[in-house]
Design a protein around this motif. Structure first.
Motif, PDB file in Angstrom:
ATOM      1  N   THR A  31      -3.239  75.203  87.634  1.00 29.17           N
ATOM      2  CA  THR A  31      -1.785  75.021  87.652  1.00 29.17           C
ATOM      3  C   THR A  31      -1.452  73.544  87.521  1.00 29.17           C
ATOM      4  OG1 THR A  31      -1.451  76.987  89.012  1.00 29.17           O
ATOM      5  CG2 THR A  31       0.299  75.350  89.037  1.00 29.17           C
ATOM      6  N   LEU A  32      -2.170  72.713  88.266  1.00 24.88           N
ATOM      7  CA  LEU A  32      -1.951  71.272  88.229  1.00 24.88           C
ATOM      8  C   LEU A  32      -2.289  70.706  86.849  1.00 24.88           C
ATOM      9  CD1 LEU A  32      -1.278  68.636  89.731  1.00 24.88           C
ATOM     10  CD2 LEU A  32      -3.664  68.573  90.475  1.00 24.88           C
ATOM     11  N   ALA A  33      -3.403  71.134  86.283  1.00 25.83           N
ATOM     12  CA  ALA A  33      -3.841  70.612  84.989  1.00 25.83           C
ATOM     13  C   ALA A  33      -2.858  70.932  83.865  1.00 25.83           C
ATOM     14  CB  ALA A  33      -5.219  71.179  84.646  1.00 25.83           C
ATOM     15  N   HIS A  34      -2.169  72.043  83.990  1.00 25.62           N
ATOM     16  CA  HIS A  34      -1.222  72.466  82.955  1.00 25.62           C
ATOM     17  C   HIS A  34       0.230  72.198  83.343  1.00 25.62           C
ATOM     18  CE1 HIS A  34      -4.860  74.865  82.096  1.00 25.62           C
ATOM     19  NE2 HIS A  34      -4.562  74.504  80.861  1.00 25.62           N
ATOM     20  N   SER A  35       0.438  71.322  84.314  1.00 21.23           N
ATOM     21  CA  SER A  35       1.779  71.113  84.863  1.00 21.23           C
ATOM     22  C   SER A  35       2.623  70.132  84.071  1.00 21.23           C
ATOM     23  CB  SER A  35       1.672  70.627  86.307  1.00 21.23           C
ATOM     24  OG  SER A  35       1.135  69.310  86.331  1.00 21.23           O
ATOM     25  N   ASP A  36       2.013  69.325  83.244  1.00 18.53           N
ATOM     26  CA  ASP A  36       2.739  68.356  82.423  1.00 18.53           C
ATOM     27  C   ASP A  36       3.640  67.456  83.269  1.00 18.53           C
ATOM     28  OD1 ASP A  36       3.151  67.219  79.900  1.00 18.53           O
ATOM     29  OD2 ASP A  36       4.964  68.405  79.561  1.00 18.53           O
ATOM     30  N   GLY A  37       3.085  66.963  84.386  1.00 16.20           N
ATOM     31  CA  GLY A  37       3.803  66.008  85.211  1.00 16.20           C
ATOM     32  C   GLY A  37       4.773  66.594  86.215  1.00 16.20           C
ATOM     33  N   VAL A  38       4.741  67.890  86.414  1.00 18.58           N
ATOM     34  CA  VAL A  38       5.620  68.513  87.406  1.00 18.58           C
ATOM     35  C   VAL A  38       5.167  68.056  88.795  1.00 18.58           C
ATOM     36  CG1 VAL A  38       6.384  70.720  88.378  1.00 18.58           C
ATOM     37  CG2 VAL A  38       6.015  70.507  85.910  1.00 18.58           C
ATOM     38  N   PRO A  39       6.093  67.674  89.674  1.00 17.80           N
ATOM     39  CA  PRO A  39       5.721  67.213  91.016  1.00 17.80           C
ATOM     40  C   PRO A  39       4.968  68.289  91.818  1.00 17.80           C
ATOM     41  CG  PRO A  39       8.026  66.724  90.556  1.00 17.80           C
ATOM     42  CD  PRO A  39       7.534  67.591  89.446  1.00 17.80           C
ATOM     43  N   PHE A  40       4.102  67.820  92.720  1.00 10.19           N
ATOM     44  CA  PHE A  40       3.333  68.728  93.572  1.00 10.19           C
ATOM     45  C   PHE A  40       4.233  69.696  94.320  1.00 10.19           C
ATOM     46  CE2 PHE A  40      -1.269  67.608  94.579  1.00 10.19           C
ATOM     47  CZ  PHE A  40      -1.510  67.136  93.303  1.00 10.19           C
ATOM     48  N   ALA A  41       5.354  69.209  94.818  1.00 13.87           N
ATOM     49  CA  ALA A  41       6.254  70.069  95.590  1.00 13.87           C
ATOM     50  C   ALA A  41       6.727  71.256  94.761  1.00 13.87           C
ATOM     51  CB  ALA A  41       7.453  69.268  96.095  1.00 13.87           C
ATOM     52  N   ALA A  42       7.031  71.024  93.497  1.00 13.87           N
ATOM     53  CA  ALA A  42       7.476  72.108  92.615  1.00 13.87           C
ATOM     54  C   ALA A  42       6.330  73.065  92.312  1.00 13.87           C
ATOM     55  CB  ALA A  42       8.048  71.539  91.324  1.00 13.87           C
ATOM     56  N   LEU A  43       5.134  72.538  92.124  1.00 14.72           N
ATOM     57  CA  LEU A  43       3.970  73.388  91.868  1.00 14.72           C
ATOM     58  C   LEU A  43       3.660  74.251  93.084  1.00 14.72           C
ATOM     59  CD1 LEU A  43       1.641  70.844  90.030  1.00 14.72           C
ATOM     60  CD2 LEU A  43       3.023  72.660  89.013  1.00 14.72           C
ATOM     61  N   ALA A  44       3.749  73.646  94.262  1.00  9.59           N
ATOM     62  CA  ALA A  44       3.504  74.389  95.505  1.00  9.59           C
ATOM     63  C   ALA A  44       4.522  75.513  95.644  1.00  9.59           C
ATOM     64  CB  ALA A  44       3.572  73.454  96.701  1.00  9.59           C
ATOM     65  N   LYS A  45       5.767  75.209  95.376  1.00 13.16           N
ATOM     66  CA  LYS A  45       6.817  76.226  95.469  1.00 13.16           C
ATOM     67  C   LYS A  45       6.555  77.354  94.478  1.00 13.16           C
ATOM     68  CE  LYS A  45      11.785  76.829  95.500  1.00 13.16           C
ATOM     69  NZ  LYS A  45      13.097  76.186  95.402  1.00 13.16           N
ATOM     70  N   GLN A  46       6.123  76.992  93.281  1.00 11.43           N
ATOM     71  CA  GLN A  46       5.779  77.980  92.250  1.00 11.43           C
ATOM     72  C   GLN A  46       4.656  78.904  92.728  1.00 11.43           C
ATOM     73  OE1 GLN A  46       4.953  76.221  88.377  1.00 11.43           O
ATOM     74  NE2 GLN A  46       3.317  77.704  88.048  1.00 11.43           N
ATOM     75  N   GLU A  47       3.711  78.358  93.488  1.00 13.36           N
ATOM     76  CA  GLU A  47       2.583  79.134  94.007  1.00 13.36           C
ATOM     77  C   GLU A  47       2.922  79.830  95.322  1.00 13.36           C
ATOM     78  OE1 GLU A  47      -0.232  79.863  92.573  1.00 13.36           O
ATOM     79  OE2 GLU A  47      -0.057  78.530  90.849  1.00 13.36           O
TER      80      GLU A  47
END
Length: 105
Positions: A31-47
């Motif tokens: 998820t992080l590798a394909h995030s294209d600079g999306v903040p960790f907080a947004a990635l965590a929320k997505q997960e």
């Protein structure tokens, strides 16, 4: 000479919770590798997890390959649990130091 029950790496079977944690670490890393600079907080929320948990789990995707394989094979130290592994989420990047911190050395 090996006396039965004294091998610190002998486990009866692979620990399902540890394996699930490693799988989740790979998933979060992807998820992080394909995030294209999306903040960790947004990635965590997505997960569906907290930012702290997401960060701790992602770090586990950088375990030494032999440690990962030992866990998959059920050859981890008896006291290495999913909870303990998460506690060690700030593991050093040096694989030798990881082995020492987790009881593989």
């Amino acid at each position: 000479m090996l006396i039965d029950g004294t091998d610190p790496f002998a486990a009866a079977k692979p620990d399902v919770r540890l394996i699930k944690l490693l799988l989740r670490a790979r998933q979060f890393n992807g998820t992080l590798a394909h995030s294209d600079g999306v903040p960790f907080a947004a990635l965590a929320k997505q997960e569906g997890v907290s930012r702290s948990y997401f960060t701790r789990v992602v770090r586990l995707s950088y375990l030494a390959p032999d440690i990962t394989q030992a866990i998959l094979d059920g050859r981890q130290p008896r006291d290495l649990t999913a909870e303990k592994l998460l506690e060690h989420s700030r593991l050093p990047l040096a694989w030798h130091d990881q082995r020492t911190a987790l009881g593989f050395a």
